[in-house]
Structure formats: structure tokens, C-alpha cells
Scaffold this motif. Sequence first.
Motif, PDB file in Angstrom:
ATOM      1  N   ARG A 170       0.848  -1.197   0.000  1.00 54.00           N
ATOM      2  CA  ARG A 170       0.000   0.000   0.000  1.00 54.00           C
ATOM      3  C   ARG A 170       0.882   1.245   0.000  1.00 54.00           C
ATOM      4  NH1 ARG A 170      -5.197  -2.041   1.902  1.00 54.00           N
ATOM      5  NH2 ARG A 170      -6.015  -0.008   2.469  1.00 54.00           N
ATOM      6  N   VAL A 171       1.932   1.225   0.804  1.00 52.24           N
ATOM      7  CA  VAL A 171       2.868   2.344   0.833  1.00 52.24           C
ATOM      8  C   VAL A 171       3.620   2.442  -0.487  1.00 52.24           C
ATOM      9  CG1 VAL A 171       4.896   3.319   1.983  1.00 52.24           C
ATOM     10  CG2 VAL A 171       3.127   2.193   3.335  1.00 52.24           C
ATOM     11  N   ALA A 172       3.979   1.289  -1.046  1.00 53.33           N
ATOM     12  CA  ALA A 172       4.699   1.264  -2.321  1.00 53.33           C
ATOM     13  C   ALA A 172       3.861   1.889  -3.437  1.00 53.33           C
ATOM     14  CB  ALA A 172       5.081  -0.168  -2.679  1.00 53.33           C
ATOM     15  N   LEU A 173       2.559   1.583  -3.478  1.00 51.68           N
ATOM     16  CA  LEU A 173       1.696   2.163  -4.499  1.00 51.68           C
ATOM     17  C   LEU A 173       1.608   3.677  -4.353  1.00 51.68           C
ATOM     18  CD1 LEU A 173      -1.320  -0.339  -4.622  1.00 51.68           C
ATOM     19  CD2 LEU A 173       0.414   0.036  -6.390  1.00 51.68           C
ATOM     20  N   LYS A 174       1.534   4.132  -3.128  1.00 57.06           N
ATOM     21  CA  LYS A 174       1.468   5.570  -2.876  1.00 57.06           C
ATOM     22  C   LYS A 174       2.665   6.281  -3.484  1.00 57.06           C
ATOM     23  CE  LYS A 174       1.848   8.836   0.994  1.00 57.06           C
ATOM     24  NZ  LYS A 174       1.931   8.943   2.484  1.00 57.06           N
ATOM     25  N   HIS A 175       3.856   5.734  -3.279  1.00 59.65           N
ATOM     26  CA  HIS A 175       5.056   6.388  -3.797  1.00 59.65           C
ATOM     27  C   HIS A 175       5.240   6.145  -5.289  1.00 59.65           C
ATOM     28  CE1 HIS A 175       6.401   7.788   0.073  1.00 59.65           C
ATOM     29  NE2 HIS A 175       6.245   6.580   0.595  1.00 59.65           N
ATOM     30  N   ALA A 176       4.892   4.959  -5.752  1.00 56.66           N
ATOM     31  CA  ALA A 176       5.086   4.639  -7.166  1.00 56.66           C
ATOM     32  C   ALA A 176       4.213   5.511  -8.071  1.00 56.66           C
ATOM     33  CB  ALA A 176       4.776   3.170  -7.416  1.00 56.66           C
ATOM     34  N   LEU A 177       2.966   5.748  -7.662  1.00 54.10           N
ATOM     35  CA  LEU A 177       2.069   6.532  -8.504  1.00 54.10           C
ATOM     36  C   LEU A 177       2.117   8.023  -8.191  1.00 54.10           C
ATOM     37  CD1 LEU A 177      -1.139   4.289  -8.781  1.00 54.10           C
ATOM     38  CD2 LEU A 177       0.808   4.473 -10.321  1.00 54.10           C
ATOM     39  N   GLY A 178       2.401   8.380  -6.946  1.00 53.73           N
ATOM     40  CA  GLY A 178       2.356   9.787  -6.574  1.00 53.73           C
ATOM     41  C   GLY A 178       3.667  10.521  -6.622  1.00 53.73           C
ATOM     42  N   ASP A 179       4.787   9.800  -6.484  1.00 55.22           N
ATOM     43  CA  ASP A 179       6.085  10.461  -6.410  1.00 55.22           C
ATOM     44  C   ASP A 179       6.890  10.401  -7.701  1.00 55.22           C
ATOM     45  OD1 ASP A 179       5.415  10.896  -3.819  1.00 55.22           O
ATOM     46  OD2 ASP A 179       6.834   9.487  -2.938  1.00 55.22           O
ATOM     47  N   VAL A 180       6.558   9.453  -8.575  1.00 57.87           N
ATOM     48  CA  VAL A 180       7.325   9.266  -9.799  1.00 57.87           C
ATOM     49  C   VAL A 180       6.719  10.073 -10.925  1.00 57.87           C
ATOM     50  CG1 VAL A 180       8.173   7.570 -11.468  1.00 57.87           C
ATOM     51  CG2 VAL A 180       7.945   6.946  -9.061  1.00 57.87           C
ATOM     52  N   ALA A 181       7.543  10.867 -11.599  1.00 54.19           N
ATOM     53  CA  ALA A 181       7.053  11.655 -12.721  1.00 54.19           C
ATOM     54  C   ALA A 181       6.555  10.726 -13.810  1.00 54.19           C
ATOM     55  CB  ALA A 181       8.169  12.548 -13.259  1.00 54.19           C
TER      56      ALA A 181
END
Length: 210
Positions: A168-179
Amino acid sequence: MAKAKFVANTELPQERAQVQHTLGFGVPATSDPHHFTVVIPRGSTSKVQISEHLGLQAASVDSVVIDRVLLDRPRWTAIRAEVQRAFNARLATHGLKSSAWKVGDNRVDRLLGKELCVLAWAVEQMDAEKIPVAVRNWLALRPEERWWLFGMTAISTGGLMDADRGWRVALKHALGDVAQSDLLAPRSRRSGRGKDDIRTSLDLFGDETS
């Protein structure tokens, strides 16, 4: 009753339009199908709940419904329009009727529901200003990529209380933090592109994922 399962690449257009009647966003009008439900309360501040209904696939009565995620209303509002547009575009390619979010229970096809969960899990604790980026990145993923992400996340962190754990944390960063440009760059370099392109038109009701 017409078949719910068909292969889009081999079926004639007139045959494709003969798929069975559906409810909501592509849910077959059959007895107890595997699907998702998005419950939108009447109150404008109440949370939206997404649950998976296993139907006849459930191993026991206790596992028929799995509550997957609760979304704060502002986060749901931030994603609902793009999700509706994307889902209706997919349904149209299969000759199925479109739908719209409404107050109450909204039925969603089992594969589309998995894809929705991936986005909902990603934004459930995301800063509001990053949500548009997450939506764009989610839209850029192929359906089978979203199904894979759902499967990996649901195995260990797919419940209501798992928001700050593992995938769940990984999805947050993968979709929200990566251009978005960075997310898409590797795709153009992948080998076997022709095979990937064929998979983009997989049947909505296919068995590519469990």
C-alpha cells in the motif's frame, strides 16, 4: 443468454455487441457474479467504501465480501471523474453500456474493480496536490499491469486496516512520487512490444487474473 466471456481480437463487431446485459460498470447480470461495490453515502463528507464480492467463488460464507479500502470524500472526488471516463471507454470497446457514479451502491466489474483498488490504495493517504499525478500515472498503466499490482497488494495488505503497510505504501510512492515521463520511459525500451500490444485488448471478462 449470451456468453459473458469472449475474445475481442477474434470476434466480429456484430457478435461483440451481443454480450449479455450488465449492471453498473460491466457487471454480468448473472447469479451472484464476482464483482466490486463502491458505496457512496449521501452525506458529502462521508467516506466512500470499496468492497470485493467474491460471489460463487467464495471459499466460505465468511469470505464472501472483502472490504478493501475507505476513501475520504475529497480523495474520492479527486479521482471519480477520470475513473468513470476510463471505465466507460473500456466498456464501449466491448459493446457494453456505460454507467455513472451515484449515491448508494455502485457495481463494478471484477477486473475494473481491481484496477480501481490500485488507484484508491495509492491515494488513500496521499497529499492532495499529488493525486492528479497519481491519476495520470494510473491511466498510463495497462490493464494487466494494474491487475498484477492488485494481486501483489491484496495478498498481504488488501484490507481496510492496511493503509500504511507494505505494498500500500509502495503504491502511494510509485504513482504519486514518480514523474509520468519516468514511469513510461522503460516501456519504449521493452522487447516483444508487439505481444504486449495484443494484450491491451484482452477481454474485460477474461481469465487473465484470478
